[in-house]
Design a protein around this motif. Sequence first.
Motif, PDB file in Angstrom:
ATOM      1  N   MET A 234      -9.784 -11.510   9.518  1.00 18.95           N
ATOM      2  CA  MET A 234      -9.722 -12.945   9.244  1.00 18.95           C
ATOM      3  C   MET A 234     -10.244 -13.235   7.845  1.00 18.95           C
ATOM      4  O   MET A 234     -11.179 -12.587   7.373  1.00 18.95           O
ATOM      5  CB  MET A 234     -10.557 -13.725  10.258  1.00 18.95           C
ATOM      6  N   LEU A 235      -9.626 -14.208   7.180  1.00 16.16           N
ATOM      7  CA  LEU A 235     -10.059 -14.645   5.843  1.00 16.16           C
ATOM      8  C   LEU A 235     -10.163 -16.165   5.847  1.00 16.16           C
ATOM      9  O   LEU A 235      -9.270 -16.846   6.371  1.00 16.16           O
ATOM     10  CB  LEU A 235      -9.057 -14.182   4.790  1.00 16.16           C
ATOM     11  N   LYS A 236     -11.236 -16.679   5.263  1.00 13.53           N
ATOM     12  CA  LYS A 236     -11.413 -18.125   5.249  1.00 13.53           C
ATOM     13  C   LYS A 236     -11.893 -18.584   3.880  1.00 13.53           C
ATOM     14  O   LYS A 236     -12.873 -18.071   3.345  1.00 13.53           O
ATOM     15  CB  LYS A 236     -12.427 -18.544   6.319  1.00 13.53           C
ATOM     16  N   LEU A 237     -11.177 -19.556   3.308  1.00 11.04           N
ATOM     17  CA  LEU A 237     -11.586 -20.213   2.070  1.00 11.04           C
ATOM     18  C   LEU A 237     -11.959 -21.648   2.416  1.00 11.04           C
ATOM     19  O   LEU A 237     -11.165 -22.360   3.055  1.00 11.04           O
ATOM     20  CB  LEU A 237     -10.450 -20.222   1.037  1.00 11.04           C
ATOM     21  N   SER A 238     -13.147 -22.063   2.033  1.00 12.90           N
ATOM     22  CA  SER A 238     -13.628 -23.398   2.397  1.00 12.90           C
ATOM     23  C   SER A 238     -14.041 -24.178   1.152  1.00 12.90           C
ATOM     24  O   SER A 238     -14.867 -23.707   0.365  1.00 12.90           O
ATOM     25  CB  SER A 238     -14.815 -23.298   3.348  1.00 12.90           C
ATOM     26  N   GLY A 239     -13.457 -25.357   0.994  1.00  8.31           N
ATOM     27  CA  GLY A 239     -13.849 -26.277  -0.073  1.00  8.31           C
ATOM     28  C   GLY A 239     -13.772 -25.680  -1.462  1.00  8.31           C
ATOM     29  O   GLY A 239     -14.613 -26.008  -2.311  1.00  8.31           O
ATOM     30  N   ILE A 240     -12.767 -24.860  -1.740  1.00 12.64           N
ATOM     31  CA  ILE A 240     -12.733 -24.204  -3.059  1.00 12.64           C
ATOM     32  C   ILE A 240     -12.241 -25.170  -4.130  1.00 12.64           C
ATOM     33  O   ILE A 240     -11.413 -26.044  -3.892  1.00 12.64           O
ATOM     34  CB  ILE A 240     -11.860 -22.928  -3.042  1.00 12.64           C
ATOM     35  N   ARG A 241     -12.789 -24.960  -5.308  1.00 15.11           N
ATOM     36  CA  ARG A 241     -12.386 -25.732  -6.483  1.00 15.11           C
ATOM     37  C   ARG A 241     -12.144 -24.755  -7.624  1.00 15.11           C
ATOM     38  O   ARG A 241     -12.968 -23.868  -7.888  1.00 15.11           O
ATOM     39  CB  ARG A 241     -13.448 -26.747  -6.880  1.00 15.11           C
ATOM     40  N   VAL A 242     -11.009 -24.921  -8.291  1.00 14.75           N
ATOM     41  CA  VAL A 242     -10.666 -24.112  -9.465  1.00 14.75           C
ATOM     42  C   VAL A 242     -10.068 -25.048 -10.506  1.00 14.75           C
ATOM     43  O   VAL A 242      -9.151 -25.831 -10.212  1.00 14.75           O
ATOM     44  CB  VAL A 242      -9.640 -23.005  -9.126  1.00 14.75           C
ATOM     45  N   ALA A 243     -10.589 -24.994 -11.714  1.00 16.51           N
ATOM     46  CA  ALA A 243     -10.073 -25.837 -12.792  1.00 16.51           C
ATOM     47  C   ALA A 243     -10.050 -25.046 -14.090  1.00 16.51           C
ATOM     48  O   ALA A 243     -10.940 -24.229 -14.354  1.00 16.51           O
ATOM     49  CB  ALA A 243     -10.925 -27.089 -12.940  1.00 16.51           C
ATOM     50  N   TYR A 244      -9.013 -25.268 -14.879  1.00 18.73           N
ATOM     51  CA  TYR A 244      -8.918 -24.708 -16.220  1.00 18.73           C
ATOM     52  C   TYR A 244      -9.045 -25.876 -17.201  1.00 18.73           C
ATOM     53  O   TYR A 244      -8.074 -26.581 -17.469  1.00 18.73           O
ATOM     54  CB  TYR A 244      -7.579 -23.997 -16.436  1.00 18.73           C
ATOM     55  N   GLY A 245     -10.262 -26.092 -17.674  1.00 18.03           N
ATOM     56  CA  GLY A 245     -10.491 -27.253 -18.524  1.00 18.03           C
ATOM     57  C   GLY A 245     -10.301 -28.520 -17.719  1.00 18.03           C
ATOM     58  O   GLY A 245     -10.916 -28.716 -16.670  1.00 18.03           O
ATOM     59  N   GLN A 246      -9.415 -29.393 -18.185  1.00 21.28           N
ATOM     60  CA  GLN A 246      -9.153 -30.653 -17.491  1.00 21.28           C
ATOM     61  C   GLN A 246      -8.117 -30.507 -16.383  1.00 21.28           C
ATOM     62  O   GLN A 246      -7.911 -31.432 -15.604  1.00 21.28           O
ATOM     63  CB  GLN A 246      -8.655 -31.705 -18.508  1.00 21.28           C
ATOM     64  N   ARG A 247      -7.465 -29.349 -16.333  1.00 21.60           N
ATOM     65  CA  ARG A 247      -6.414 -29.141 -15.337  1.00 21.60           C
ATOM     66  C   ARG A 247      -7.015 -28.591 -14.045  1.00 21.60           C
ATOM     67  O   ARG A 247      -7.558 -27.489 -14.024  1.00 21.60           O
ATOM     68  CB  ARG A 247      -5.356 -28.177 -15.878  1.00 21.60           C
ATOM     69  N   ILE A 248      -6.904 -29.367 -12.972  1.00 25.29           N
ATOM     70  CA  ILE A 248      -7.471 -28.980 -11.675  1.00 25.29           C
ATOM     71  C   ILE A 248      -6.381 -28.282 -10.855  1.00 25.29           C
ATOM     72  O   ILE A 248      -5.319 -28.858 -10.594  1.00 25.29           O
ATOM     73  CB  ILE A 248      -8.011 -30.199 -10.920  1.00 25.29           C
ATOM     74  N   ILE A 249      -6.648 -27.048 -10.457  1.00 30.09           N
ATOM     75  CA  ILE A 249      -5.699 -26.288  -9.635  1.00 30.09           C
ATOM     76  C   ILE A 249      -5.980 -26.527  -8.156  1.00 30.09           C
ATOM     77  O   ILE A 249      -5.071 -26.846  -7.381  1.00 30.09           O
ATOM     78  CB  ILE A 249      -5.781 -24.774  -9.949  1.00 30.09           C
ATOM     79  N   PHE A 250      -7.251 -26.372  -7.750  1.00 30.29           N
ATOM     80  CA  PHE A 250      -7.660 -26.634  -6.365  1.00 30.29           C
ATOM     81  C   PHE A 250      -8.869 -27.545  -6.374  1.00 30.29           C
ATOM     82  O   PHE A 250      -9.795 -27.369  -7.174  1.00 30.29           O
ATOM     83  CB  PHE A 250      -7.998 -25.336  -5.630  1.00 30.29           C
ATOM     84  N   ASP A 251      -8.868 -28.516  -5.476  1.00 37.80           N
ATOM     85  CA  ASP A 251      -9.978 -29.455  -5.374  1.00 37.80           C
ATOM     86  C   ASP A 251     -10.352 -29.626  -3.906  1.00 37.80           C
ATOM     87  O   ASP A 251      -9.626 -30.278  -3.142  1.00 37.80           O
ATOM     88  CB  ASP A 251      -9.583 -30.807  -5.984  1.00 37.80           C
ATOM     89  N   ASN A 252     -11.463 -28.948  -3.503  1.00 36.26           N
ATOM     90  CA  ASN A 252     -11.940 -29.001  -2.123  1.00 36.26           C
ATOM     91  C   ASN A 252     -10.869 -28.509  -1.137  1.00 36.26           C
ATOM     92  O   ASN A 252     -10.627 -29.110  -0.091  1.00 36.26           O
ATOM     93  CB  ASN A 252     -12.373 -30.423  -1.751  1.00 36.26           C
ATOM     94  N   ALA A 253     -10.207 -27.392  -1.491  1.00 39.11           N
ATOM     95  CA  ALA A 253      -9.100 -26.864  -0.682  1.00 39.11           C
ATOM     96  C   ALA A 253      -9.601 -25.858   0.347  1.00 39.11           C
ATOM     97  O   ALA A 253     -10.540 -25.099   0.089  1.00 39.11           O
ATOM     98  CB  ALA A 253      -8.053 -26.208  -1.587  1.00 39.11           C
ATOM     99  N   ASP A 254      -8.951 -25.846   1.505  1.00 39.92           N
ATOM    100  CA  ASP A 254      -9.271 -24.909   2.584  1.00 39.92           C
ATOM    101  C   ASP A 254      -8.046 -24.046   2.887  1.00 39.92           C
ATOM    102  O   ASP A 254      -6.903 -24.505   2.770  1.00 39.92           O
ATOM    103  CB  ASP A 254      -9.672 -25.661   3.860  1.00 39.92           C
ATOM    104  N   PHE A 255      -8.300 -22.802   3.321  1.00 44.48           N
ATOM    105  CA  PHE A 255      -7.208 -21.899   3.670  1.00 44.48           C
ATOM    106  C   PHE A 255      -7.729 -20.885   4.671  1.00 44.48           C
ATOM    107  O   PHE A 255      -8.788 -20.288   4.468  1.00 44.48           O
ATOM    108  CB  PHE A 255      -6.674 -21.198   2.425  1.00 44.48           C
ATOM    109  N   LEU A 256      -7.001 -20.695   5.766  1.00 45.44           N
ATOM    110  CA  LEU A 256      -7.428 -19.779   6.821  1.00 45.44           C
ATOM    111  C   LEU A 256      -6.296 -18.817   7.165  1.00 45.44           C
ATOM    112  O   LEU A 256      -5.171 -19.242   7.429  1.00 45.44           O
ATOM    113  CB  LEU A 256      -7.828 -20.564   8.074  1.00 45.44           C
ATOM    114  N   VAL A 257      -6.605 -17.512   7.155  1.00 51.83           N
ATOM    115  CA  VAL A 257      -5.675 -16.478   7.626  1.00 51.83           C
ATOM    116  C   VAL A 257      -6.260 -15.894   8.898  1.00 51.83           C
ATOM    117  O   VAL A 257      -7.335 -15.290   8.878  1.00 51.83           O
ATOM    118  CB  VAL A 257      -5.475 -15.370   6.572  1.00 51.83           C
ATOM    119  N   ARG A 258      -5.555 -16.068  10.006  1.00 54.71           N
ATOM    120  CA  ARG A 258      -6.021 -15.579  11.299  1.00 54.71           C
ATOM    121  C   ARG A 258      -5.464 -14.182  11.568  1.00 54.71           C
ATOM    122  O   ARG A 258      -4.460 -13.789  10.965  1.00 54.71           O
ATOM    123  CB  ARG A 258      -5.568 -16.540  12.398  1.00 54.71           C
ATOM    124  N   PRO A 259      -6.076 -13.439  12.475  1.00 55.77           N
ATOM    125  CA  PRO A 259      -5.540 -12.107  12.804  1.00 55.77           C
ATOM    126  C   PRO A 259      -4.085 -12.180  13.264  1.00 55.77           C
ATOM    127  O   PRO A 259      -3.744 -12.992  14.133  1.00 55.77           O
ATOM    128  CB  PRO A 259      -6.459 -11.638  13.941  1.00 55.77           C
TER     129      PRO A 259
END
Length: 546
Positions: free
Chosen positions: A1-26
């Motif tokens: 299982m893999l879980k991403l919780s509340g991730i944020r990624v930005a390149y300068g002023q460009r926001i790629i992810f803002d409080n994003a969640d992602f879950l991969v189940r078995p």
Amino acid sequence: MLKLSGIRVAYGQRIIFDNADFLVRPGDKIALVGPNGAGKSTLFRIIAGEESIDAGTISSDPGTVIGYFSQDVGEMSGRTALEEVLAGAGDVYEIGKKLSELEHRMGDPDAEPLSDSDMDAYGELQSAFLHRDGYNLETRAESVLTGLGIGPDRFGEPVEHFSGGWKMRIALARILVLEPDLLLMDEPTNHLDVESIVWLESWLRDFKGDLVMTSHDRDFLTRLCPRTAEVASGAITMYSGDYDFYLREREIRREQLVATYNRQQAQFAKDEEFIAKFAARASHAALVQSRIKALEKIERVSLPPDPKTMSVQFVSCPRSGDQVVVMKDLAKSWPKPGAAKNGEQSFHSVFSGLSGIVNRGDRIALTGVNGAGKSTLLKTICGETEPTGGSAVVGASVKLGYFSQYSSDTLRPDRTIYEEVEERIPLATVGAIRGILGAFLFSGDDADKRISSLSGGEKSRVMLACMLAVPVNFLVLDEPTNHLDIASREVLLDALTRFEGTLMIVSHDRYFLRHLANRVFEIDHGRLNAYEGNYQYYLDKTGREY
């Protein structure tokens, strides 16, 4: 299982992810979709540990092995194709090398005998090797390479001898042989022919690990992935269905969002009207302030922008004669590489004795195994190469447009996009040229980009724009969907179904062929078989899996 919780990624002023969640189940097999530049490849790199996040958490089960196939294969040198794939097995490959070294010492009378600790290490390595099915590693590697179109005759060939497209297959084979717990695949069907795509589809269907994948091949995604994740506007949205379900559900959700947005805007208008009307009255001051505070607390609904799509409109052209192409005993041979023996050049026969007629209004899918001669036949029909026997006569009033998978190589790197299209239609107005470019998503300053700075997909769009700007009534298309995303492919498909002329196409996109072709020509062992029905009729008659 893999879980991403509340991730944020930005390149300068460009926001790629803002409080994003992602879950991969078995056992998950997830199709990752979204517009170009939304962050799909960034998400892959984050999961693979190649890119960090600015905020949020990433967690996975201990010992999870992640395999990541990307379009950047990196440098390959110093190994054969088979050795390169075996090296991709990671720990198993290294354990095998250590076992071989110890076994060599055990069998060499002149070597120093193994100590007790060496023997203990050998036992542990052998146990680990058995657990990871290491003794079948080479057999698995050979099977995967063969499935991807690299046969036993090329196993021992240095990787430096392979072209970029074939190196992609070797890189793909490396990841498959690894058999990771979580497999990340970014466009695995690029550079594959239909036979290899069908084989890969079967392999992934039987794969026991988790899969997250992007692909421009709609059939491939739909058949393999029962869940869909959309990356757009800084968020990752899960859909509990395949790609077809996702398209329907996304439209329903957007309609609901628009309705909610409109209701909220109407309420805002009423509140703002009330505030403006009674702001100056002392008797209503408390009520006005209450409305203002309530407005400030409301989370405002925002509408994501509509994704840009191509809008292809063919230039009208006079109709052709009834017989567009007549092939009679057509043959083509290529000189074999290497010096001629005894002064005589040897030749490789691609096909011979091909006879058939392309009628006005036909939409012909040209099929055959890799290397059967599909592209060569199209080149011969278009006059790009001379036949070595027989004839291919183009009929009266036929205006031909030819797009090959290498057409973008004819673009001049020093020119702008505008200049390339202008050269094809020199009498057209600036407005007309910019209208054509806008239809292919080159608006404003984009039209002034140099060809040398464009991606593969952008170059393909330029070539399609150049070809479709000229009036034609017979389109010959060799892999026109290469580098186009699903949305652009479907716009092109819609345009081609509305095209009033004649069409002959080679494509590894089965969805495309299934919705377009009304006849099928198959090159089989150098001969031409005609099927008087659509692509599904051809599959049913031949028993083909694809």
